[in-house]
Design a protein around this motif. Structure first.
Motif, PDB file in Angstrom:
ATOM      1  N   ALA A   1       8.515  14.316  -0.361  1.00 27.63           N
ATOM      2  CA  ALA A   1       7.541  15.055   0.455  1.00 27.63           C
ATOM      3  C   ALA A   1       6.452  14.126   0.978  1.00 27.63           C
ATOM      4  CB  ALA A   1       6.933  16.199  -0.353  1.00 27.63           C
ATOM      5  N   PHE A   2       5.943  13.267   0.107  1.00 29.52           N
ATOM      6  CA  PHE A   2       4.878  12.364   0.553  1.00 29.52           C
ATOM      7  C   PHE A   2       5.387  11.369   1.589  1.00 29.52           C
ATOM      8  CE2 PHE A   2       2.524   8.396   0.370  1.00 29.52           C
ATOM      9  CZ  PHE A   2       1.237   8.855   0.624  1.00 29.52           C
ATOM     10  N   GLN A   3       6.568  10.798   1.352  1.00 25.23           N
ATOM     11  CA  GLN A   3       7.061   9.783   2.278  1.00 25.23           C
ATOM     12  C   GLN A   3       7.354  10.362   3.654  1.00 25.23           C
ATOM     13  OE1 GLN A   3       9.367   6.753  -0.780  1.00 25.23           O
ATOM     14  NE2 GLN A   3       9.775   6.710   1.382  1.00 25.23           N
ATOM     15  N   VAL A   4       7.905  11.569   3.696  1.00 23.39           N
ATOM     16  CA  VAL A   4       8.178  12.202   4.985  1.00 23.39           C
ATOM     17  C   VAL A   4       6.867  12.481   5.712  1.00 23.39           C
ATOM     18  CG1 VAL A   4       9.080  14.274   6.116  1.00 23.39           C
ATOM     19  CG2 VAL A   4      10.369  13.203   4.266  1.00 23.39           C
ATOM     20  N   PHE A   5       5.901  13.058   4.990  1.00 22.01           N
ATOM     21  CA  PHE A   5       4.607  13.392   5.593  1.00 22.01           C
ATOM     22  C   PHE A   5       3.879  12.135   6.060  1.00 22.01           C
ATOM     23  CE2 PHE A   5       0.008  14.366   5.133  1.00 22.01           C
ATOM     24  CZ  PHE A   5      -0.075  15.347   6.118  1.00 22.01           C
ATOM     25  N   GLN A   6       3.887  11.098   5.229  1.00 20.89           N
ATOM     26  CA  GLN A   6       3.196   9.857   5.567  1.00 20.89           C
ATOM     27  C   GLN A   6       3.864   9.145   6.734  1.00 20.89           C
ATOM     28  OE1 GLN A   6       0.366   8.274   4.616  1.00 20.89           O
ATOM     29  NE2 GLN A   6       0.895   6.655   6.069  1.00 20.89           N
TER      30      GLN A   6
ATOM     31  N   LEU B   1       0.820  -1.206   0.000  1.00 22.41           N
ATOM     32  CA  LEU B   1       0.000   0.000   0.000  1.00 22.41           C
ATOM     33  C   LEU B   1       0.858   1.261   0.000  1.00 22.41           C
ATOM     34  CD1 LEU B   1      -2.733   1.443   0.234  1.00 22.41           C
ATOM     35  CD2 LEU B   1      -2.599   1.129   2.725  1.00 22.41           C
ATOM     36  N   GLY B   2       1.947   1.239   0.768  1.00 24.26           N
ATOM     37  CA  GLY B   2       2.826   2.402   0.813  1.00 24.26           C
ATOM     38  C   GLY B   2       3.410   2.728  -0.542  1.00 24.26           C
ATOM     39  N   GLY B   3       3.876   1.693  -1.255  1.00 23.47           N
ATOM     40  CA  GLY B   3       4.442   1.910  -2.584  1.00 23.47           C
ATOM     41  C   GLY B   3       3.416   2.444  -3.560  1.00 23.47           C
ATOM     42  N   VAL B   4       2.183   1.944  -3.466  1.00 21.71           N
ATOM     43  CA  VAL B   4       1.095   2.435  -4.319  1.00 21.71           C
ATOM     44  C   VAL B   4       0.881   3.933  -4.097  1.00 21.71           C
ATOM     45  CG1 VAL B   4      -1.401   2.330  -4.719  1.00 21.71           C
ATOM     46  CG2 VAL B   4      -0.080   0.230  -4.487  1.00 21.71           C
ATOM     47  N   LEU B   5       0.863   4.345  -2.844  1.00 20.53           N
ATOM     48  CA  LEU B   5       0.630   5.758  -2.526  1.00 20.53           C
ATOM     49  C   LEU B   5       1.776   6.640  -2.999  1.00 20.53           C
ATOM     50  CD1 LEU B   5      -0.863   5.370   1.069  1.00 20.53           C
ATOM     51  CD2 LEU B   5      -2.087   5.876  -1.052  1.00 20.53           C
ATOM     52  N   VAL B   6       3.009   6.143  -2.903  1.00 19.15           N
ATOM     53  CA  VAL B   6       4.158   6.937  -3.360  1.00 19.15           C
ATOM     54  C   VAL B   6       4.117   7.122  -4.870  1.00 19.15           C
ATOM     55  CG1 VAL B   6       6.665   7.035  -3.552  1.00 19.15           C
ATOM     56  CG2 VAL B   6       5.622   6.276  -1.430  1.00 19.15           C
ATOM     57  N   LEU B   7       3.880   6.032  -5.609  1.00 15.60           N
ATOM     58  CA  LEU B   7       3.804   6.152  -7.075  1.00 15.60           C
ATOM     59  C   LEU B   7       2.655   7.072  -7.478  1.00 15.60           C
ATOM     60  CD1 LEU B   7       4.528   2.555  -8.433  1.00 15.60           C
ATOM     61  CD2 LEU B   7       6.109   4.421  -7.937  1.00 15.60           C
ATOM     62  N   SER B   8       1.560   7.021  -6.733  1.00 20.58           N
ATOM     63  CA  SER B   8       0.426   7.906  -7.027  1.00 20.58           C
ATOM     64  C   SER B   8       0.791   9.360  -6.773  1.00 20.58           C
ATOM     65  CB  SER B   8      -0.782   7.510  -6.161  1.00 20.58           C
ATOM     66  OG  SER B   8      -1.182   6.184  -6.423  1.00 20.58           O
ATOM     67  N   SER B   9       1.509   9.628  -5.681  1.00 24.64           N
ATOM     68  CA  SER B   9       1.899  11.003  -5.374  1.00 24.64           C
ATOM     69  C   SER B   9       2.881  11.539  -6.407  1.00 24.64           C
ATOM     70  CB  SER B   9       2.513  11.081  -3.976  1.00 24.64           C
ATOM     71  OG  SER B   9       3.740  10.373  -3.909  1.00 24.64           O
ATOM     72  N   ILE B  10       3.783  10.687  -6.864  1.00 25.97           N
ATOM     73  CA  ILE B  10       4.715  11.083  -7.931  1.00 25.97           C
ATOM     74  C   ILE B  10       3.941  11.464  -9.185  1.00 25.97           C
ATOM     75  CG2 ILE B  10       6.421  10.170  -9.555  1.00 25.97           C
ATOM     76  CD1 ILE B  10       7.530   8.500  -7.194  1.00 25.97           C
ATOM     77  N   THR B  11       2.996  10.625  -9.559  1.00 23.97           N
ATOM     78  CA  THR B  11       2.192  10.871 -10.767  1.00 23.97           C
ATOM     79  C   THR B  11       1.413  12.170 -10.658  1.00 23.97           C
ATOM     80  OG1 THR B  11       1.966   8.477 -11.081  1.00 23.97           O
ATOM     81  CG2 THR B  11       0.450   9.887 -12.289  1.00 23.97           C
ATOM     82  N   VAL B  12       0.773  12.398  -9.520  1.00 27.08           N
ATOM     83  CA  VAL B  12      -0.022  13.621  -9.328  1.00 27.08           C
ATOM     84  C   VAL B  12       0.854  14.856  -9.432  1.00 27.08           C
ATOM     85  CG1 VAL B  12      -1.334  14.937  -7.620  1.00 27.08           C
ATOM     86  CG2 VAL B  12      -1.815  12.509  -7.951  1.00 27.08           C
TER      87      VAL B  12
END
Length: 396
Positions: free
Chosen positions: A340-345, A173-184
């Motif tokens: 940014a996403f990984q630090v925040f998450q 799930l974590g990897g999915v969210l990171v790839l999604s944040s990169i894409t956005v």
């Protein structure tokens, strides 16, 4: 008439930030060493982390020898290799090498080398390939019509969904969210019209908000549905996040002890090696390393770590804005989204601000694949900064 010149330079500010994070990581793992020995008798994680930082530094030196623009020519190769690696894990191939850890098929155990997590490298591969796709599209269609913007959105979406699909199946799930944040993040700077982005964002928020409302209204039915779809890990993390006291001896065990560890540090911490709560957290040297820092060094130490991460993101934004080359700017934007996403998450999940996901704290959590991936990303940024082109009358 403008005069172009290449200012070859080294970004010492960025290097100093990474050195500071490396020192924090190694020192924290060193203080954890006596406790880690109880669980892993033959492990010396702080020495392994030093090794990975050395390997990452060597990777940066190699990266600096090549013009980052050459990445455009091989971006699809990196992307294909990343997808092939994820595909191999999907089929648990090769036997004995593809490995399951904590219920997730996300690693290769390579004899004589150790574990390798392709999902980490896929983050950088996706950033490079998306940057190439966006640049090629904008060069081919300089006039941003609605049709062409939607076509770019489709290409970016399909490219991202392929690795995301395999990470969902691992599950990660974590990897999915990171790839999604990169894409956005990369979509936001791609040149796609804002009314298209706004319309899609509103639609996603409505769908997501509705799903969350239904989950809160009918928790048992939604949990059953998700479990039937093989997403029991998602429901467990939501339950732990929303009702930690109810699941204090189950899925919320880590969360409750993490918050107790952070709170026990108070203002200045308990001191080096003084752990009362942290030993109750299974992953206190990886996903929950922030709690180790908070318990030892308190609010002051935690604030210093967060400040350094703020300086890292600020510096990356500064370089992205100075870069005149779209390809370089898109790459740095994707890297910003990743960090940014990984630090925040990671920090957010430790204080119940967000649900728990298996994401390391960049540069600080122990991990060979993750540390090497972050160093490669920084190497690419340093390469871009080194080859920044400035023009007469530009600000230096």
């Amino acid at each position: 008439m403008s005069e172009e010149n290449t200012n070859s330079r080294i970004d010492y500010t960025l290097i100093l930030i990474i050195i500071a994070l490396a020192v924090i990581s190694i020192f924290t793992l060193y203080t954890l060493h006596p406790f880690l020995l109880e669980k892993y008798p033959n492990a010396t994680y702080y020495m392994s982390q030093i090794k990975w930082y050395i390997v990452g530094t060597a990777a940066i030196f190699v990266i600096m020898f090549f013009d980052y623009d050459r990445l455009r020519q091989v971006s699809w190769i990196f992307y294909a290799l990343g997808v092939i690696a994820l595909l191999m894990l999907y089929f648990h191939f090769p036997p004995g090498i593809a490995d399951e850890v904590n219920g997730a098929w996300g690693w290769f155990q390579i004899p004589g080398f150790g574990s390798l997590q392709p999902a980490e490298f896929m983050k950088v591969f996706l950033i490079i390939f998306l940057a190439h796709i966006i640049v090629v599209h904008n060069e081919k269609y300089p006039d941003h019509t609605v049709k062409m913007d939607l076509w770019l959105l489709v290409k970016v979406g399909i490219t991202s969904l392929v690795p995301i699909f395999f990470l969902i199946k691992q599950p990660d799930l974590g990897g999915v969210l990171v790839l999604s944040s990169i894409t956005v993040c990369m979509i936001l700077v791609s040149g796609i019209k804002w009314r298209i982005i706004f319309s899609i964002t509103v639609g996603i928020l409505i769908i997501g908000g509705t799903a969350f409302f239904v989950y809160l209204t009918f928790p048992e039915q939604m949990s059953t549905f998700l479990n039937d779809k093989g997403l029991s890990h998602v429901t467990g993390r939501f339950d732990a996040w929303l009702n930690p006291d109810e699941y204090s001896q189950g899925v919320a065990y880590q969360l409750i002890n993490a918050m107790l560890a952070i709170g026990s540090g108070q203002l200045s911490g308990k001191g080096i090696g003084d752990f009362e709560m942290i030993s109750k957290i299974p992953e206190y040297h990886t996903d929950f390393i922030f709690t180790s820092i908070a318990e030892q060094f308190g609010f002051i130490g935690s604030s210093i770590v967060i400040t350094i991460f703020f300086l890292l993101i600020y510096r990356l934004i500064h370089i992205a804005l100075k870069c005149k080359d779209p390809f370089g700017s898109y790459i740095i934007t994707g890297i910003i989204g990743m960090f940014a996403f990984q630090v925040f998450q990671n920090i957010g999940m430790s204080i119940q601000l967000l649900p728990i996901t298996g994401l390391p704290l960049p540069f600080i959590s122990y991990g060979g694949s993750s540390t090497l991936t972050y160093m490669i990303a920084i190497g690419i940024v340093l390469n871009i900064y080194y080859r920044l082109k400035t023009y007469m009358f530009d600000e230096s």
